[in-house]
Design an enzyme around this catalytic site. Sequence first.
Site, short mmCIF file in Angstrom:
data_model
loop_
_atom_site.label_atom_id
_atom_site.label_comp_id
_atom_site.label_asym_id
_atom_site.label_seq_id
_atom_site.Cartn_x
_atom_site.Cartn_y
_atom_site.Cartn_z
N GLU A 177 0.75 -1.15 0.11
CA GLU A 177 0.02 0.05 -0.08
C GLU A 177 0.76 1.34 0.38
OE1 GLU A 177 -4.05 -1.57 2.26
OE2 GLU A 177 -2.99 -0.44 3.38
N GLU A 370 -5.21 -8.41 0.60
CA GLU A 370 -6.07 -8.11 1.91
C GLU A 370 -7.22 -8.08 1.70
OE1 GLU A 370 -4.71 -4.88 4.31
OE2 GLU A 370 -2.50 -5.42 4.09
#
Length: 455
Positions: A177, A370
């Site tokens: 991320e 995720e």
Amino acid sequence: MPRPQRPQTPQKSQAPQTARSAEGAPLPPFPPGFLWGVSTSAHQIEGAAAEREPSVWDAFSAEPGRIKDGSTATVACDHYHRHREDVALLSGLGVDAYRFSVSWPRVDSPGGLDFYDRLVDALCAAGVRPVPTLFHWDLPARLDWLERDTASRFAEYVARVADRLGDRVRTWITLNEPAEHTLLGHALGVHAPGRRLLFDALPVAHHQLLAHGLAVAALRAAGARDVGIANSHGPTWPASPEAADVAAADFYDVLLNRMFAEPVLLGRYPEGIAELLPGDVEADLEVIAAPLDWYGINYYAPARVGAPQGAATEFGGVPLPAELPFAPRPIEGRPVTDSGWPVVPEGLTELLTGFRDRYGEQLPPVIITENGCSGEGLDDPGRITYLDGHLRALHRAIEAGVDVRGYFVWSLLDNWEWAEGYARRFGLVHVDYTTLRRTPKASYAWFREVLRAQR
């Protein structure tokens, strides 16, 4: 600052669950060889802070007011000392793979790589594939992503880890991320290192992506043949059909989605971005666009975005300055998690089919690296419903022709949830932060049955 001591008694005992939705329908079968796993990150679970070099998160969480409950990750789940217990939980769950992160500050410390040696050995002995993420936000405190040289230092660190673990590790993730680390840590200042640079944070994004490309080269040099990145993405919905709202949503989509996907997948930035970045961007893009074996997507929710309304707004509970050229709006009529995030499983189908349509043959196979939600209690039907819905949405994307190869739940354990501290629980396993006792939740038993039914 010591962690607040508060009651940690589970609400209810674990109840057996079957791999069915609330309506009783079993999940459809996923393709043969589909990779099932769970995820964690080093700073959120390892603890043992005195046994590693400091990270930017240590400095950030030591500043009063930065973490909502005043806590730190000094102990967290003490995974560093209890990793064998956690590997046993993975084995009992029946996952194929465990996505963890390697702490760069720990690797920089004496004996730091020894810990990851032990962890990888334990995973291999349990028949669980180790999937290390090489950067999950815990930058060594001595370094700064505003500096281009940090990308080179990252590649050197990656080479050391690959040299030590590459004989047993098959699958690697470079970064986690970079969009959130740029936005929350450097543009808005609500994550470490706490800078509020707004658009002056763009070099941080570029240097992380350059670090990714250099890391891919270092991993290939070490013989790696299964390399990806974990980018966060979600559909962006205009707040209305009005031109101003559509333009604001397009800008947001560029900033949070396309700016991090397209350099990796297409070897270019969206129009108007490259000229805002430092250095020889064209040469850097050749490095950034190194071919990947798969592309990782972290998905939680779509964003509904409109034109600014002349007042400060919020992004996931984070205050945003009024001068931004977009304003996130609430997604109404949806259930929300206890983090306040809307639950929109069909957004995952939309995202994946949209990526397929936009990037075509330049999109490699996808892994959902995720997906999960926060919630309290050992009896956690809300999490079961959430995961069930998202797995069905993922299956619909596969039926629509998207090449999805795996799915990782966030997270194995309740953990230290960054600026939220210990207030949010994402785990399939409950952690008592006073005694550090692990107790599987109902969602753990449900996911175990999902995995058994899929084999």
